[in-house]
Design a protein around this motif. Sequence first.
Motif, PDB file in Angstrom:
ATOM      1  N   VAL A   1      35.104  46.418  50.214  1.00 48.61           N
ATOM      2  CA  VAL A   1      34.075  45.378  50.315  1.00 48.61           C
ATOM      3  C   VAL A   1      33.457  45.095  48.950  1.00 48.61           C
ATOM      4  N   THR A   2      33.051  46.134  48.251  1.00 46.09           N
ATOM      5  CA  THR A   2      32.359  45.912  46.973  1.00 46.09           C
ATOM      6  C   THR A   2      33.300  45.349  45.901  1.00 46.09           C
ATOM      7  N   LEU A   3      34.483  45.920  45.795  1.00 40.52           N
ATOM      8  CA  LEU A   3      35.427  45.413  44.793  1.00 40.52           C
ATOM      9  C   LEU A   3      35.973  44.046  45.184  1.00 40.52           C
ATOM     10  N   GLY A   4      36.160  43.838  46.489  1.00 41.59           N
ATOM     11  CA  GLY A   4      36.632  42.528  46.949  1.00 41.59           C
ATOM     12  C   GLY A   4      35.620  41.429  46.667  1.00 41.59           C
ATOM     13  N   TRP A   5      34.354  41.709  46.958  1.00 35.94           N
ATOM     14  CA  TRP A   5      33.315  40.706  46.691  1.00 35.94           C
ATOM     15  C   TRP A   5      33.163  40.481  45.191  1.00 35.94           C
ATOM     16  N   GLY A   6      33.241  41.548  44.429  1.00 33.17           N
ATOM     17  CA  GLY A   6      33.183  41.395  42.975  1.00 33.17           C
ATOM     18  C   GLY A   6      34.333  40.547  42.459  1.00 33.17           C
ATOM     19  N   ALA A   7      35.535  40.766  42.998  1.00 32.33           N
ATOM     20  CA  ALA A   7      36.712  39.995  42.575  1.00 32.33           C
ATOM     21  C   ALA A   7      36.559  38.516  42.936  1.00 32.33           C
ATOM     22  N   LEU A   8      36.018  38.222  44.117  1.00 32.91           N
ATOM     23  CA  LEU A   8      35.769  36.826  44.491  1.00 32.91           C
ATOM     24  C   LEU A   8      34.783  36.167  43.538  1.00 32.91           C
ATOM     25  N   ASN A   9      33.759  36.905  43.154  1.00 33.88           N
ATOM     26  CA  ASN A   9      32.781  36.368  42.206  1.00 33.88           C
ATOM     27  C   ASN A   9      33.402  36.139  40.834  1.00 33.88           C
ATOM     28  N   ILE A  10      34.263  37.051  40.403  1.00 36.44           N
ATOM     29  CA  ILE A  10      34.972  36.857  39.126  1.00 36.44           C
ATOM     30  C   ILE A  10      35.840  35.612  39.191  1.00 36.44           C
ATOM     31  N   ALA A  11      36.591  35.461  40.276  1.00 39.42           N
ATOM     32  CA  ALA A  11      37.468  34.296  40.423  1.00 39.42           C
ATOM     33  C   ALA A  11      36.655  33.000  40.399  1.00 39.42           C
ATOM     34  N   ALA A  12      35.551  32.963  41.135  1.00 37.97           N
ATOM     35  CA  ALA A  12      34.719  31.764  41.155  1.00 37.97           C
ATOM     36  C   ALA A  12      34.183  31.445  39.764  1.00 37.97           C
ATOM     37  N   LEU A  13      33.729  32.458  39.086  1.00 34.64           N
ATOM     38  CA  LEU A  13      33.191  32.254  37.738  1.00 34.64           C
ATOM     39  C   LEU A  13      34.256  31.717  36.791  1.00 34.64           C
ATOM     40  N   LEU A  14      35.458  32.261  36.865  1.00 37.58           N
ATOM     41  CA  LEU A  14      36.550  31.793  36.001  1.00 37.58           C
ATOM     42  C   LEU A  14      36.984  30.377  36.352  1.00 37.58           C
ATOM     43  N   ILE A  15      37.077  30.078  37.634  1.00 36.76           N
ATOM     44  CA  ILE A  15      37.460  28.729  38.050  1.00 36.76           C
ATOM     45  C   ILE A  15      36.382  27.725  37.647  1.00 36.76           C
ATOM     46  N   ASP A  16      35.131  28.091  37.849  1.00 35.87           N
ATOM     47  CA  ASP A  16      34.033  27.186  37.483  1.00 35.87           C
ATOM     48  C   ASP A  16      33.955  26.960  35.978  1.00 35.87           C
ATOM     49  N   ARG A  17      34.428  27.895  35.193  1.00 28.81           N
ATOM     50  CA  ARG A  17      34.424  27.719  33.722  1.00 28.81           C
ATOM     51  C   ARG A  17      35.282  26.534  33.303  1.00 28.81           C
ATOM     52  N   ARG A  18      36.275  26.211  34.099  1.00 28.46           N
ATOM     53  CA  ARG A  18      37.188  25.118  33.752  1.00 28.46           C
ATOM     54  C   ARG A  18      36.558  23.745  33.964  1.00 28.46           C
ATOM     55  N   ASP A  19      35.472  23.674  34.713  1.00 31.91           N
ATOM     56  CA  ASP A  19      34.802  22.370  34.963  1.00 31.91           C
ATOM     57  C   ASP A  19      34.161  21.835  33.706  1.00 31.91           C
TER      58      ASP A  19
END
Length: 119
Positions: free
Chosen positions: A101-119
């Motif tokens: 749960v903790t690593l999965g949620w952290g990974a989702l947050n990392i992915a969102a942050l990286l994807i949002d950086r491209r905007d």
Amino acid sequence: MATMKLSRALSAATASYGVFALVQPDHLPDALGSARGDRDGYRLLAQAYGVRDLAISSAGMFGSPAVVRAAMRMRIAMDLGDCALLALRTEGDVRRKVMGVTLGWGALNIAALLIDRRD
């Protein structure tokens, strides 16, 4: 200007967990299969998570793009810290669940942050 849509959406999801943790603090000791003597401590921890998650999620939902990025980085750091601390106090299937749960949620947050950086 970056909209940070995914980061804001994950912040909203984290805020909903914060509300749940405040309203149903027994979920944490139940999920951890805690011993009777540990239940009060885990209820308090759940409430602390609720307050913390609502505060950081508010910044992540309503802040400027720079504030959203900072909130997401803090969220990721907190997930890693939660993983480390709770993994030390659990074992077996419960430890795997905590880490997932903790690593999965952290990974989702990392992915969102990286994807949002491209905007």
